[in-house]
Every structure is written in C-alpha cells, then in structure tokens.
Motif scaffolding. Sequence first.
Motif, PDB file in Angstrom:
ATOM      1  N   UNK A  79      45.624  20.275  10.678  1.00  0.00           N
ATOM      2  CA  UNK A  79      45.413  21.409  10.105  1.00  0.00           C
ATOM      3  C   UNK A  79      44.595  21.701   8.457  1.00  0.00           C
ATOM      4  N   UNK A  80      43.809  22.769   8.385  1.00  0.00           N
ATOM      5  CA  UNK A  80      42.696  23.364   7.823  1.00  0.00           C
ATOM      6  C   UNK A  80      43.196  23.688   6.319  1.00  0.00           C
ATOM      7  N   UNK A  81      42.787  22.141   5.962  1.00  0.00           N
ATOM      8  CA  UNK A  81      43.266  21.779   4.172  1.00  0.00           C
ATOM      9  C   UNK A  81      42.614  22.977   3.081  1.00  0.00           C
ATOM     10  N   UNK A  82      41.382  23.368   4.185  1.00  0.00           N
ATOM     11  CA  UNK A  82      40.332  24.861   3.213  1.00  0.00           C
ATOM     12  C   UNK A  82      39.539  25.340   4.483  1.00  0.00           C
ATOM     13  N   UNK A  83      38.467  25.504   3.480  1.00  0.00           N
ATOM     14  CA  UNK A  83      37.174  26.413   4.978  1.00  0.00           C
ATOM     15  C   UNK A  83      36.269  25.353   5.433  1.00  0.00           C
ATOM     16  N   UNK A  84      36.588  24.172   5.076  1.00  0.00           N
ATOM     17  CA  UNK A  84      35.161  23.157   5.325  1.00  0.00           C
ATOM     18  C   UNK A  84      35.996  21.937   5.665  1.00  0.00           C
ATOM     19  N   UNK A  85      37.363  21.352   5.356  1.00  0.00           N
ATOM     20  CA  UNK A  85      37.813  20.934   5.274  1.00  0.00           C
ATOM     21  C   UNK A  85      38.818  20.553   6.683  1.00  0.00           C
ATOM     22  N   UNK A  86      39.255  19.552   7.511  1.00  0.00           N
ATOM     23  CA  UNK A  86      40.048  19.159   8.378  1.00  0.00           C
ATOM     24  C   UNK A  86      40.877  18.489   8.422  1.00  0.00           C
ATOM     25  N   UNK A  87      42.219  18.790   8.078  1.00  0.00           N
ATOM     26  CA  UNK A  87      42.930  16.893   7.866  1.00  0.00           C
ATOM     27  C   UNK A  87      43.454  16.692   9.494  1.00  0.00           C
ATOM     28  N   UNK A  88      42.799  15.443   9.571  1.00  0.00           N
ATOM     29  CA  UNK A  88      43.629  14.919  11.462  1.00  0.00           C
ATOM     30  C   UNK A  88      44.302  13.884  10.606  1.00  0.00           C
ATOM     31  N   UNK A  89      45.785  14.121  11.359  1.00  0.00           N
ATOM     32  CA  UNK A  89      46.677  13.193  11.209  1.00  0.00           C
ATOM     33  C   UNK A  89      46.803  12.755  12.051  1.00  0.00           C
ATOM     34  N   UNK A  90      47.077  11.074  11.796  1.00  0.00           N
ATOM     35  CA  UNK A  90      46.955  10.168  13.406  1.00  0.00           C
ATOM     36  C   UNK A  90      48.129   9.365  12.918  1.00  0.00           C
ATOM     37  N   UNK A  91      48.744   8.918  14.099  1.00  0.00           N
ATOM     38  CA  UNK A  91      49.950   7.953  14.098  1.00  0.00           C
ATOM     39  C   UNK A  91      49.533   6.845  13.260  1.00  0.00           C
ATOM     40  N   UNK A  92      50.924   5.757  12.702  1.00  0.00           N
ATOM     41  CA  UNK A  92      50.411   4.066  11.813  1.00  0.00           C
ATOM     42  C   UNK A  92      50.012   3.562  12.827  1.00  0.00           C
TER      43      UNK A  92
END
Length: 135
Positions: A79-92
């Motif tokens: 998910x793009x949180x802003x124009x310069x930050x991509x959130x990468x959600x990974x398995x625990x």
Amino acid sequence: MIVILSAALLSGCPGREFATCTGPVATHPEGMCSAHYYQADYRGSGQVTQVLVECNELPSKPGGNVVAIHSVAHGVGLKWLSADTLEVTVPAGVALQGQRPGDTYGGYPLQYAYRQLQAGEPALQGCGPGKSGGT
C-alpha cells in the motif's frame, strides 16, 4: 541466491515449468511506480515470495527488489502511504531476505515501511502456490 531468483522471476519463464502467481498491483499515487509480489514454487529448488517495484515513468532504472521471503505460505500486503513511501506488510515470524529500506529511481527516493500482516488481511492468503501446501 536472491540475484539468481530475481533474474528468473523477471524473465517470466518460471510459470511454464513451476507453480507461480502474481499478487495485486499497488499503483503509486502519482502513477510513476507500481509494486507487486510474485510467488514461485521451484519444487526441489525452493520457494520464494518476492516484492518488486517498477518505476517505468522514471528514467534511471526500471525496477528492483524490495524484499524476499523463502516461503509461499502467505502473500505480502502493499500500500502506498504517500508519494514516497510504500508500506510492505509481511507475515509474522518469517525471515526476510534482502530487505531494503528504500531505493532511488531517476533521482526520486522511495522508502519502504514494514509491518506484520494481521489475521483477516487478504494478503495473508497469498496468490496461489502456497494454497496447495507450501511452507
């Protein structure tokens, strides 16, 4: 090993011989880049879930690896949180290989923020190979 897998994944050939799938594409808010994850089960050679960013609108380089996980049991949320930050959600609890904090494309810096996947998030299901018993 990540470099070899990266070349194989980007070539588009593994899907003909191995179980593969591509997760949903997360498009940059300004349309400059996109991100997606790719899963491949190379049978005896191992399994990988790899996140890739492509910035076709920027001249420097076409794209690159963000992180790899040697499993296809779960997907990755993007998910793009802003124009310069991509959130990468990974398995625990899984080991992240080649985890990068960011990259620069054509002088445009991107940051990657990581968090753990939560139960019920769609990415937890993965996009395919892990559903047949991947580990």
